[in-house]
Design a protein around this motif. Sequence first.
Motif, mmCIF file in Angstrom:
data_model
loop_
_atom_site.group_PDB
_atom_site.id
_atom_site.type_symbol
_atom_site.label_atom_id
_atom_site.label_comp_id
_atom_site.label_asym_id
_atom_site.label_seq_id
_atom_site.Cartn_x
_atom_site.Cartn_y
_atom_site.Cartn_z
ATOM 1 N N VAL A 27 -20.005 -2.065 -34.517
ATOM 2 C CA VAL A 27 -20.016 -2.845 -32.854
ATOM 3 C C VAL A 27 -18.814 -3.043 -32.811
ATOM 4 C CG1 VAL A 27 -20.848 -4.557 -31.128
ATOM 5 C CG2 VAL A 27 -22.579 -2.593 -32.965
ATOM 6 N N GLU A 28 -18.086 -4.348 -33.167
ATOM 7 C CA GLU A 28 -16.982 -5.086 -32.940
ATOM 8 C C GLU A 28 -15.911 -3.787 -32.774
ATOM 9 O OE1 GLU A 28 -16.184 -8.177 -36.247
ATOM 10 O OE2 GLU A 28 -18.209 -9.030 -34.856
ATOM 11 N N LYS A 29 -15.657 -2.390 -33.728
ATOM 12 C CA LYS A 29 -14.685 -2.167 -33.647
ATOM 13 C C LYS A 29 -15.087 -1.085 -32.510
ATOM 14 C CE LYS A 29 -13.599 -1.800 -38.233
ATOM 15 N NZ LYS A 29 -14.368 -1.507 -40.332
ATOM 16 N N ILE A 30 -16.548 -0.964 -31.948
ATOM 17 C CA ILE A 30 -15.721 -0.045 -31.214
ATOM 18 C C ILE A 30 -15.969 -0.585 -30.029
ATOM 19 C CG2 ILE A 30 -18.045 1.078 -29.473
ATOM 20 C CD1 ILE A 30 -19.754 1.684 -32.158
ATOM 21 N N ASP A 44 -25.948 -2.031 -26.514
ATOM 22 C CA ASP A 44 -27.442 -1.907 -26.857
ATOM 23 C C ASP A 44 -27.418 -0.661 -26.099
ATOM 24 O OD1 ASP A 44 -28.300 -4.131 -27.963
ATOM 25 O OD2 ASP A 44 -28.953 -4.728 -25.736
ATOM 26 N N ASP A 45 -26.460 0.626 -25.400
ATOM 27 C CA ASP A 45 -26.084 1.421 -25.434
ATOM 28 C C ASP A 45 -25.676 2.620 -26.260
ATOM 29 O OD1 ASP A 45 -27.571 1.181 -22.810
ATOM 30 O OD2 ASP A 45 -25.960 0.863 -21.485
ATOM 31 N N ILE A 46 -25.261 1.738 -27.782
ATOM 32 C CA ILE A 46 -24.817 2.382 -28.414
ATOM 33 C C ILE A 46 -25.609 3.711 -29.418
ATOM 34 C CG2 ILE A 46 -22.997 2.883 -30.336
ATOM 35 C CD1 ILE A 46 -22.116 -0.299 -29.733
ATOM 36 N N GLU A 47 -25.802 4.632 -29.254
ATOM 37 C CA GLU A 47 -26.759 5.251 -30.157
ATOM 38 C C GLU A 47 -25.736 6.236 -31.549
ATOM 39 O OE1 GLU A 47 -28.462 8.272 -27.378
ATOM 40 O OE2 GLU A 47 -28.802 7.290 -25.863
ATOM 41 N N VAL A 48 -26.590 5.901 -32.873
ATOM 42 C CA VAL A 48 -25.882 7.092 -33.668
ATOM 43 C C VAL A 48 -26.532 8.369 -33.563
ATOM 44 C CG1 VAL A 48 -26.069 6.606 -36.280
ATOM 45 C CG2 VAL A 48 -26.144 4.424 -34.825
ATOM 46 N N GLU A 49 -25.719 8.812 -34.108
ATOM 47 C CA GLU A 49 -25.837 10.384 -34.112
ATOM 48 C C GLU A 49 -25.176 10.970 -35.344
ATOM 49 O OE1 GLU A 49 -24.164 12.359 -31.125
ATOM 50 O OE2 GLU A 49 -25.664 11.878 -29.150
ATOM 51 N N ASP A 50 -25.598 12.687 -35.996
ATOM 52 C CA ASP A 50 -25.704 12.746 -37.175
ATOM 53 C C ASP A 50 -23.801 13.053 -37.251
ATOM 54 O OD1 ASP A 50 -28.560 13.383 -38.400
ATOM 55 O OD2 ASP A 50 -28.383 15.498 -37.079
ATOM 56 N N ASP A 51 -23.567 12.530 -36.479
ATOM 57 C CA ASP A 51 -21.497 13.765 -36.472
ATOM 58 C C ASP A 51 -20.921 12.306 -35.747
ATOM 59 O OD1 ASP A 51 -22.772 13.612 -34.494
ATOM 60 O OD2 ASP A 51 -21.524 15.788 -33.471
ATOM 61 N N ILE A 68 -19.309 8.462 -23.495
ATOM 62 C CA ILE A 68 -17.989 9.005 -24.934
ATOM 63 C C ILE A 68 -18.646 9.035 -25.807
ATOM 64 C CG2 ILE A 68 -16.079 7.739 -25.967
ATOM 65 C CD1 ILE A 68 -15.878 6.071 -23.512
ATOM 66 N N LYS A 69 -18.532 9.974 -27.129
ATOM 67 C CA LYS A 69 -18.999 10.221 -28.008
ATOM 68 C C LYS A 69 -17.435 10.403 -28.852
ATOM 69 C CE LYS A 69 -22.195 14.280 -26.895
ATOM 70 N NZ LYS A 69 -23.155 12.938 -27.530
ATOM 71 N N LEU A 70 -17.793 9.364 -29.719
ATOM 72 C CA LEU A 70 -17.343 9.298 -31.368
ATOM 73 C C LEU A 70 -17.489 9.832 -32.163
ATOM 74 C CD1 LEU A 70 -16.510 4.922 -30.801
ATOM 75 C CD2 LEU A 70 -15.441 6.808 -29.817
ATOM 76 N N ASP A 71 -16.484 10.163 -33.636
ATOM 77 C CA ASP A 71 -17.265 10.594 -34.771
ATOM 78 C C ASP A 71 -17.280 9.488 -35.790
ATOM 79 O OD1 ASP A 71 -14.292 9.632 -36.142
ATOM 80 O OD2 ASP A 71 -13.724 11.242 -36.083
ATOM 81 N N LYS A 72 -17.803 9.686 -36.894
ATOM 82 C CA LYS A 72 -17.766 8.477 -37.411
ATOM 83 C C LYS A 72 -16.396 8.088 -37.924
ATOM 84 C CE LYS A 72 -21.540 10.854 -39.879
ATOM 85 N NZ LYS A 72 -22.430 11.465 -41.179
ATOM 86 N N ASP A 73 -15.490 8.082 -37.359
ATOM 87 C CA ASP A 73 -14.550 7.039 -38.122
ATOM 88 C C ASP A 73 -13.926 6.313 -36.549
ATOM 89 O OD1 ASP A 73 -13.753 8.198 -40.971
ATOM 90 O OD2 ASP A 73 -12.996 10.285 -40.199
#
Length: 82
Positions: A27-30, A44-51, A68-73
């Motif tokens: 969360v801190e990195k995001i 609270d609006d951060i959702e974890v997805e498969d990718d 915004i979508k972020l990849d796993k990195d």
Amino acid sequence: MKRFGMLITVGLLAAPAFADDIDAETVEKIEAYLASVECQMDPDDIEVEDDGYDLDDVICKGGNQFDIKLDKDLNEVSRKAE
């Protein structure tokens, strides 16, 4: 009635994970990434997805709102205006 219960169970299993399921370091990195691009959001609006991660209702400089979508990195892969 049995069928309804199964639908609810399947729906719960398919639901995305939210910020409560993300470790504090991620969360801190995001949040640091968002600050670097002059944006902010409610964690609270951060959702974890498969990718990676789906960031809903991100507010950026000038008042524009995005998803915004972020990849796993934690690299930004898409930004969609709302």
